[in-house]
Design a protein around this motif. Structure first.
Motif, PDB file in Angstrom:
ATOM      1  N   LYS A 149       0.837  -1.206   0.000  1.00 46.72           N
ATOM      2  CA  LYS A 149       0.000   0.000   0.000  1.00 46.72           C
ATOM      3  C   LYS A 149       0.873   1.259   0.000  1.00 46.72           C
ATOM      4  O   LYS A 149       0.613   2.207  -0.763  1.00 46.72           O
ATOM      5  CB  LYS A 149      -0.922  -0.032   1.224  1.00 46.72           C
ATOM      6  N   LEU A 150       1.893   1.270   0.844  1.00 45.05           N
ATOM      7  CA  LEU A 150       2.804   2.424   0.913  1.00 45.05           C
ATOM      8  C   LEU A 150       3.510   2.641  -0.424  1.00 45.05           C
ATOM      9  O   LEU A 150       3.633   3.768  -0.909  1.00 45.05           O
ATOM     10  CB  LEU A 150       3.868   2.220   2.002  1.00 45.05           C
ATOM     11  N   ILE A 151       3.967   1.537  -1.024  1.00 43.86           N
ATOM     12  CA  ILE A 151       4.699   1.626  -2.293  1.00 43.86           C
ATOM     13  C   ILE A 151       3.808   2.214  -3.383  1.00 43.86           C
ATOM     14  O   ILE A 151       4.218   3.103  -4.125  1.00 43.86           O
ATOM     15  CB  ILE A 151       5.247   0.229  -2.687  1.00 43.86           C
ATOM     16  N   VAL A 152       2.577   1.737  -3.456  1.00 39.85           N
ATOM     17  CA  VAL A 152       1.644   2.242  -4.470  1.00 39.85           C
ATOM     18  C   VAL A 152       1.333   3.722  -4.241  1.00 39.85           C
ATOM     19  O   VAL A 152       1.306   4.519  -5.177  1.00 39.85           O
ATOM     20  CB  VAL A 152       0.349   1.389  -4.479  1.00 39.85           C
ATOM     21  N   GLN A 153       1.136   4.082  -2.974  1.00 42.38           N
ATOM     22  CA  GLN A 153       0.836   5.492  -2.652  1.00 42.38           C
ATOM     23  C   GLN A 153       1.958   6.426  -3.092  1.00 42.38           C
ATOM     24  O   GLN A 153       1.716   7.541  -3.521  1.00 42.38           O
ATOM     25  CB  GLN A 153       0.661   5.661  -1.133  1.00 42.38           C
ATOM     26  N   GLU A 154       3.181   5.956  -2.960  1.00 43.48           N
ATOM     27  CA  GLU A 154       4.324   6.833  -3.216  1.00 43.48           C
ATOM     28  C   GLU A 154       4.885   6.703  -4.624  1.00 43.48           C
ATOM     29  O   GLU A 154       5.806   7.431  -4.996  1.00 43.48           O
ATOM     30  CB  GLU A 154       5.424   6.548  -2.170  1.00 43.48           C
ATOM     31  N   ALA A 155       4.324   5.781  -5.425  1.00 44.02           N
ATOM     32  CA  ALA A 155       4.846   5.579  -6.785  1.00 44.02           C
ATOM     33  C   ALA A 155       4.462   6.756  -7.669  1.00 44.02           C
ATOM     34  O   ALA A 155       3.343   7.268  -7.596  1.00 44.02           O
ATOM     35  CB  ALA A 155       4.292   4.282  -7.362  1.00 44.02           C
ATOM     36  N   THR A 156       5.410   7.183  -8.503  1.00 46.80           N
ATOM     37  CA  THR A 156       5.143   8.337  -9.366  1.00 46.80           C
ATOM     38  C   THR A 156       4.972   7.938 -10.832  1.00 46.80           C
ATOM     39  O   THR A 156       4.729   8.783 -11.684  1.00 46.80           O
ATOM     40  CB  THR A 156       6.302   9.354  -9.268  1.00 46.80           C
ATOM     41  N   GLY A 157       5.098   6.658 -11.128  1.00 50.09           N
ATOM     42  CA  GLY A 157       4.956   6.196 -12.506  1.00 50.09           C
ATOM     43  C   GLY A 157       5.132   4.690 -12.559  1.00 50.09           C
ATOM     44  O   GLY A 157       5.201   4.038 -11.518  1.00 50.09           O
ATOM     45  N   PRO A 158       5.203   4.117 -13.764  1.00 48.35           N
ATOM     46  CA  PRO A 158       5.387   2.669 -13.895  1.00 48.35           C
ATOM     47  C   PRO A 158       6.615   2.209 -13.116  1.00 48.35           C
ATOM     48  O   PRO A 158       7.617   2.915 -13.068  1.00 48.35           O
ATOM     49  CB  PRO A 158       5.608   2.477 -15.393  1.00 48.35           C
ATOM     50  N   LEU A 159       6.507   1.026 -12.512  1.00 51.93           N
ATOM     51  CA  LEU A 159       7.608   0.502 -11.694  1.00 51.93           C
ATOM     52  C   LEU A 159       8.219  -0.742 -12.330  1.00 51.93           C
ATOM     53  O   LEU A 159       7.490  -1.615 -12.813  1.00 51.93           O
ATOM     54  CB  LEU A 159       7.095   0.086 -10.313  1.00 51.93           C
ATOM     55  N   VAL A 160       9.535  -0.806 -12.316  1.00 53.83           N
ATOM     56  CA  VAL A 160      10.213  -2.054 -12.634  1.00 53.83           C
ATOM     57  C   VAL A 160      10.538  -2.703 -11.285  1.00 53.83           C
ATOM     58  O   VAL A 160      11.390  -2.221 -10.536  1.00 53.83           O
ATOM     59  CB  VAL A 160      11.521  -1.826 -13.419  1.00 53.83           C
ATOM     60  N   VAL A 161       9.787  -3.763 -10.954  1.00 55.64           N
ATOM     61  CA  VAL A 161       9.994  -4.419  -9.667  1.00 55.64           C
ATOM     62  C   VAL A 161      11.042  -5.505  -9.865  1.00 55.64           C
ATOM     63  O   VAL A 161      10.858  -6.419 -10.673  1.00 55.64           O
ATOM     64  CB  VAL A 161       8.682  -5.018  -9.115  1.00 55.64           C
ATOM     65  N   CYS A 162      12.115  -5.369  -9.148  1.00 57.64           N
ATOM     66  CA  CYS A 162      13.302  -6.180  -9.412  1.00 57.64           C
ATOM     67  C   CYS A 162      13.578  -7.114  -8.241  1.00 57.64           C
ATOM     68  O   CYS A 162      13.957  -6.673  -7.153  1.00 57.64           O
ATOM     69  CB  CYS A 162      14.454  -5.189  -9.626  1.00 57.64           C
ATOM     70  N   CYS A 163      13.370  -8.400  -8.448  1.00 58.81           N
ATOM     71  CA  CYS A 163      13.526  -9.403  -7.386  1.00 58.81           C
ATOM     72  C   CYS A 163      14.989  -9.822  -7.244  1.00 58.81           C
ATOM     73  O   CYS A 163      15.625 -10.223  -8.219  1.00 58.81           O
ATOM     74  CB  CYS A 163      12.679 -10.621  -7.743  1.00 58.81           C
TER      75      CYS A 163
END
Ligand code: HPA
Ligand code: MG
Length: 218
Positions: free
Chosen positions: A50-64
């Motif tokens: 939830k925090l990550i989505v709230q603070e995201a400013t654009g498309p995310l590359v989620v890197c595992c």
């Protein structure tokens, strides 16, 4: 992340007896306690999503960061998807996987990435979220960040499920942290000891017997 914002696990109050949870038979004698039950992990991962989505400013590359980060990554991505479908901030995700090898025995302590130079060039201009299981000394993450920044991403943030309270820490603090944990060796939820214990849902403290039973045998 401000340390006040994460869950501080201290040894005295947070050691659950193994008898209170379902533990696979093959690990029963190899653990000394449950530190973070699976349900608590999941609830905390939902909040981080939830925090990550709230603070995201654009498309995310989620890197595992493999292999230890895979379970946290999978659950985090699932919760981010759920958050979006429930009317939260809408964020398109793309997924990336990296294996990081650190050569701590050498004086340089250099890390090596599994991605090729060409693959890393794809990071240019992107918002990257690195997903890691644990920050211990912080050495690996500091070097990984230095390496990635050479490819000119728009931004790089780090989410780590755990941060260990160790005197060997270099002071690095990720943008998102689930729990801070005591200076003990923990396993489960994809964290391993010699490749074992990844198939355990709870985060547990390994016992001395466990270290012997699952030691590397030559
Ligand atoms: N457990 C598993 N892997 C780790 C740990 C730990 O406590 N610290 C650094 N890598
Ligand atoms: Mg790791």
């Amino acid at each position: 992340m401000d340390p006040k914002m994460w869950i501080d696990i201290n040894t005295e109050s947070h050691q659950y007896s193994l008898d209170h949870f379902v533990i696979p038979d093959h690990y029963e004698t190899a653990l000394s306690s449950v530190l973070i039950p699976h349900g608590v992990i999941m609830d905390r991962v939902e909040k981080l999503a939830k925090l990550i989505v709230q603070e995201a400013t654009g498309p995310l590359v989620v890197c595992c960061v493999l292999k230890g980060g895979h379970q946290f990554f999978a659950d985090l991505v699932n919760y981010i998807k759920k958050n979006v479908t429930r009317g939260g901030n809408s964020v398109p995700l793309s997924l990336e996987f990296i294996k990081v090898k650190s050569y701590s025995g050498e004086t340089s302590g250099e890390v090596k990435l599994s991605l090729t130079d060409d693959e890393c060039k794809e990071f240019a201009g992107k918002n990257i979220l690195i997903v890691e299981d644990i920050i211990d000394t912080g050495k690996t993450m500091v070097q990984l960040l230095a390496k990635l920044k050479k490819y000119s991403p728009e931004s790089v943030k780090v989410a780590s499920l755990l941060i260990k309270k160790t005197p060997l820490s270099n002071g690095y603090i990720p943008d998102y942290v689930g729990f801070s944990i005591p200076n003990a060796f923990v396993v489960g939820y994809a964290l391993d000891y010699n490749e074992y214990f990844r198939d355990l849902d709870h985060i547990c403290v390994i016992s001395e017997h466990g270290k012997e039973k699952y030691a590397i045998k030559n």
